[in-house]
Design a protein around this motif. Sequence first.
Motif, mmCIF file in Angstrom:
data_model
loop_
_atom_site.group_PDB
_atom_site.id
_atom_site.type_symbol
_atom_site.label_atom_id
_atom_site.label_comp_id
_atom_site.label_asym_id
_atom_site.label_seq_id
_atom_site.Cartn_x
_atom_site.Cartn_y
_atom_site.Cartn_z
ATOM 1 N N SER A 37 72.301 22.356 89.447
ATOM 2 C CA SER A 37 72.165 22.388 87.989
ATOM 3 C C SER A 37 72.908 21.382 87.358
ATOM 4 O O SER A 37 73.854 20.880 87.797
ATOM 5 N N SER A 38 72.698 21.334 85.913
ATOM 6 C CA SER A 38 73.298 20.568 85.099
ATOM 7 C C SER A 38 74.833 20.754 85.085
ATOM 8 O O SER A 38 75.833 20.184 85.080
ATOM 9 N N ALA A 39 75.131 22.323 84.871
ATOM 10 C CA ALA A 39 76.398 22.702 85.036
ATOM 11 C C ALA A 39 77.206 22.434 86.257
ATOM 12 O O ALA A 39 78.361 22.055 86.202
ATOM 13 N N ASP A 40 76.388 22.390 87.451
ATOM 14 C CA ASP A 40 77.278 22.106 88.610
ATOM 15 C C ASP A 40 77.278 20.467 88.708
ATOM 16 O O ASP A 40 78.517 19.915 89.021
ATOM 17 N N LYS A 41 76.568 19.760 88.249
ATOM 18 C CA LYS A 41 76.612 18.128 88.048
ATOM 19 C C LYS A 41 77.949 17.843 87.280
ATOM 20 O O LYS A 41 78.709 17.353 87.594
#
Length: 151
Positions: free
Chosen positions: A92-96
Motif C-alpha cells: 500500500s502507499s501508506a506502507d511505502k
Amino acid sequence: MNSPSPPRNAFCTLLMIAGISLPLYANASDEMAKKMDSNGDGKVSAAEHAAAAKAMFARMDADKDGSVTAAEMDASHAAMKKDGQATDSEMSSADKIKTIDADGDGKLSAAEHEAGSKSMFGKMDSDMDGSVSEAEMKAGHKSMMGKKTDK
C-alpha cells in the motif's frame, strides 16, 4: 534516540517510490533507465536519478505542500494506470511511505524522499562508478523485488 532499522524490503519500497513509482514489470527497468537517462549515454548518473526522483515527488505532491500523503501517492498511481503505465501494487502507499518516513508523521517529505532516493541509487550502483546501467537497474529490481525483470 535511535530510529529503528528499516524493514528488509525497504530498498524495494524505495525503488517503487523513488523510481521510482514507474512500472515494475518485465522490462520495466529498461524503460526506467531510458526515461531517466537524459543525456542518452546508456547510464543513469546520480544527478539524472536525483532529477527523476525530484520530478516524481513533484508529480505526487498534488497540493504542493511539500509532502506526499498516501492519498496523493494513490492518486499518482491511478493517473499512471490511466496513462497506460503499470504500477506495482503489492504494498500500500501508506506502507511505502512508512518505510522511509524518518519522522513518523505518516507522510513523505521532500527531504525523506530525496534521502531514500539517494540511498537506493547507492545500493544499485554495484560497481560504484557513479552511474547505474540498465544491467545494474535490472539486477537491483531482481534482487530487491524478488521477481524476474526480464522475459
